[in-house]
Scaffold this active site. Structure first.
Site, PDB file in Angstrom:
ATOM      1  N   ARG A  68      -4.887  13.910   5.002  1.00  0.00           N
ATOM      2  CA  ARG A  68      -3.707  14.207   5.821  1.00  0.00           C
ATOM      3  C   ARG A  68      -2.487  14.565   4.976  1.00  0.00           C
ATOM      4  NH1 ARG A  68      -2.972   8.120   8.322  1.00  0.00           N
ATOM      5  NH2 ARG A  68      -2.480   6.980   6.408  1.00  0.00           N
ATOM      6  N   GLU A  69      -2.615  14.489   3.659  1.00  0.00           N
ATOM      7  CA  GLU A  69      -1.489  14.699   2.751  1.00  0.00           C
ATOM      8  C   GLU A  69      -1.435  16.163   2.310  1.00  0.00           C
ATOM      9  OE1 GLU A  69      -2.303  11.688  -0.167  1.00  0.00           O
ATOM     10  OE2 GLU A  69      -2.192  10.080   1.316  1.00  0.00           O
ATOM     11  N   ARG A  83      -7.380  10.316   7.142  1.00  0.00           N
ATOM     12  CA  ARG A  83      -7.071  10.116   5.718  1.00  0.00           C
ATOM     13  C   ARG A  83      -8.313  10.152   4.827  1.00  0.00           C
ATOM     14  NH1 ARG A  83      -3.774   6.364   2.225  1.00  0.00           N
ATOM     15  NH2 ARG A  83      -5.191   4.958   1.104  1.00  0.00           N
ATOM     16  N   ASN A  92     -10.195   6.999  -2.533  1.00  0.00           N
ATOM     17  CA  ASN A  92      -9.355   6.459  -3.599  1.00  0.00           C
ATOM     18  C   ASN A  92      -9.359   4.929  -3.648  1.00  0.00           C
ATOM     19  OD1 ASN A  92      -7.777   7.112  -5.867  1.00  0.00           O
ATOM     20  ND2 ASN A  92      -5.890   6.636  -4.767  1.00  0.00           N
ATOM     21  N   ARG A  93     -10.290   4.315  -2.945  1.00  0.00           N
ATOM     22  CA  ARG A  93     -10.580   2.887  -3.102  1.00  0.00           C
ATOM     23  C   ARG A  93     -12.057   2.691  -3.442  1.00  0.00           C
ATOM     24  NH1 ARG A  93      -5.942   3.450  -2.721  1.00  0.00           N
ATOM     25  NH2 ARG A  93      -4.392   2.261  -1.511  1.00  0.00           N
ATOM     26  N   SER A 115       0.801  12.038  -1.083  1.00  0.00           N
ATOM     27  CA  SER A 115       2.095  11.894  -0.423  1.00  0.00           C
ATOM     28  C   SER A 115       1.962  10.723   0.551  1.00  0.00           C
ATOM     29  CB  SER A 115       2.492  13.172   0.323  1.00  0.00           C
ATOM     30  OG  SER A 115       1.769  13.354   1.513  1.00  0.00           O
ATOM     31  N   TYR A 116       3.043  10.050   0.926  1.00  0.00           N
ATOM     32  CA  TYR A 116       4.397  10.330   0.536  1.00  0.00           C
ATOM     33  C   TYR A 116       4.986   9.058  -0.072  1.00  0.00           C
ATOM     34  CZ  TYR A 116       5.555   7.839   4.914  1.00  0.00           C
ATOM     35  OH  TYR A 116       5.659   6.898   5.916  1.00  0.00           O
ATOM     36  N   TYR A 161       1.607  -1.937  -4.726  1.00  0.00           N
ATOM     37  CA  TYR A 161       0.979  -3.243  -4.555  1.00  0.00           C
ATOM     38  C   TYR A 161      -0.412  -3.169  -5.161  1.00  0.00           C
ATOM     39  CZ  TYR A 161      -2.348  -2.337  -0.663  1.00  0.00           C
ATOM     40  OH  TYR A 161      -3.400  -1.931   0.110  1.00  0.00           O
ATOM     41  N   GLU A 193       3.010  10.261  -5.799  1.00  0.00           N
ATOM     42  CA  GLU A 193       3.291  10.348  -4.367  1.00  0.00           C
ATOM     43  C   GLU A 193       4.462  11.312  -4.198  1.00  0.00           C
ATOM     44  OE1 GLU A 193       1.661   8.997  -1.915  1.00  0.00           O
ATOM     45  OE2 GLU A 193       0.460   7.405  -2.842  1.00  0.00           O
TER      46      GLU A 193
END
Length: 444
Positions: free
Chosen positions: A212-213, A266, A281-282, A334-335, A386, A408
């Site tokens: 979605r970025e 996402r 990305n995890r 983003s963002y 985090y 980001e």
């Protein structure tokens, strides 16, 4: 598929009429031609976010953080940002049926977007108008080829157009550019890339790992354009010193979903327990499942059933680990306006953080600021946002990449993932200067 008049907003038709007033091409001829507009979907097939709010929750103490965490699954939070720490704030999308329950938690919050669907409708309208202008520009040859290419960055594009654009760059500049693919996605799409330069030191750039970025893909393509056609005096030196391996769309399956049926998607397209997608990305195989990711397949940060269960992450990792002398790896997102270094899985930064990684990040955000006075924050992932395990930049550090970064891009929540088209070029310009600062200071 034919593009019907009923599928275009009135404003788009007016814009088309204005453009065509200076050409010999009729609107009827254009609109009845067989144009493959993959975004022209019936309204009923597109997920609606009517009355969904985007709120910013301020976390003041441990009890509030605990309350937030305990309710994220029951209330189906969609985290737009991940600053999940005491003293910080976090942006969350919340559905209307859960909003009263959220209010009952008595957390401190403000509303950023009252109705997300209104934002998405405006974005879609803007995209339609730009697509009409883009198509007319190409078909009427109102500009030279080079001028047409520059208009590429006046708006967002659809997946098939991105593929065509990348192929066109490779064909236009064979002396300096060539194609490569790191593999195929879950649904069989190529993770296509462009290789630019002749240097002994390798630099790897990614866009759209999170689908979605959209601005991340546009900015990465802007960097490609600068490397191939820019007039920066430093370019010759960069192409002699470095070889750039650039993948503008790391997650093509998810990108297609975000463009056709669910703008806020996402993840990738793998199905698990009735929910679509793994957060690639995890899912990287370095300290995977050590915090900052979800075991819930319906969560937007779902880590997957095991490390590298996602072919998208696995393919890029295999490519990256096999590439010699990778001096930098940059994963654009983003963002939030952040330029971050490893690590995400631990609060103990790499040995090179103080004397190398942090100064590089500081230099990048300083150079970026000089362009448009846009402020970014530099630091390691763990402390700037985090804890987040299983990320690409942590993995890159683990396989010997000298300077990995997670970036980001714009903005800080006013528009969120629907960054207006008129911010594409400014975002590209400032990011190019940030990248140039890093390229000027990388260790071989």
């Amino acid at each position: 598929m034919r593009l019907l008049l009923t599928q275009i907003s009135l404003a788009a038709i007016v814009a088309l009429t204005v453009i065509l007033s200076n050409t010999n091409l009729s609107a009827e001829a254009l609109l009845t031609d067989d144009i493959n507009y993959t975004h022209s979907q019936p309204a009923s097939s597109i997920k609606s976010y009517d009355q969904h709010r985007v709120i910013r929750i301020k976390i003041h103490n441990e009890d509030q953080l605990k309350t937030l965490t305990e309710n994220e699954n029951p209330l189906h939070f969609d985290y737009f940002t991940h600053h999940k720490n005491i003293g910080g704030h976090i942006d969350v999308r919340i559905a209307p049926e859960n909003f009263k329950k959220f209010q009952d938690l008595k957390l401190d919050y403000e509303t950023l977007i009252e109705n997300l669907q209104t934002v998405l409708d405006n974005e879609r309208k803007e995209n339609e108008e730009y697509q009409i202008k883009w198509e007319v520009t190409k078909r009427t040859k109102m500009f030279t080829t080079d001028q047409n290419e520059k208009h590429w960055f006046d708006g967002y594009h659809w997946y098939h157009e991105h593929k065509e654009w990348l192929e066109k760059q490779i064909q236009a500049y064979p002396a300096v550019a060539s194609s490569f693919s790191v593999g195929k996605t879950h649904q069989g799409r190529e993770q296509a890339g462009i290789k630019i330069g002749f240097g002994a030191s390798n630099v790897v750039l990614l866009g759209l790992q999170h689908s979605r970025e959209w601005i991340s893909c546009a900015v990465v393509e802007y960097i490609i354009d600068q490397l191939l056609t820019g007039n920066d005096a430093r370019l010759v030196g960069y192409l002699q010193r470095y070889t750039f391996h650039i993948i503008p769309i790391a997650n093509p399956d998810g990108f297609v979903i975000s463009q056709t049926t669910d703008r806020m998607h996402r993840k990738n397209a793998q199905l698990k327990d009735g929910c679509i997608g793994t957060d690639t990305n995890r899912n990287w195989n370095f300290h995977w499942n050590e915090g900052g990711a979800s075991t819930n397949p319906c969560a937007d940060d779902y880590m997957g059933p095991f490390a590298f269960s996602s072919p998208e992450a696995r393919n890029i990792a295999e490519f990256l680990s096999a590439l010699p002398n990778v001096v930098s790896f940059i994963d654009f997102h983003s963002y939030s306006q952040l330029w971050m270094t490893p690590y995400g899985y631990t609060g103990t930064p790499p040995d090179t953080y103080t004397d190398y990684l942090k100064p590089l990040a500081d230099g990048a955000v300083a150079a970026l600021f000089e362009v448009n006075d846009v402020e970014f924050t530099a630091g390691d992932i763990y402390h700037v946002v985090y804890p987040a395990s299983g990320s690409s930049v942590d993995y890159a550090m683990s396989v010997g990449v000298g300077a990995p970064f997670a970036v980001e891009l714009r903005d800080t929540g006013v528009h969120g993932f629907s960054l207006p088209e008129n911010q594409i070029i400014p975002s590209g310009q400032e990011t190019w200067e940030a990248l140039a600062s890093i390229l000027d200071n990388l260790r071989p």
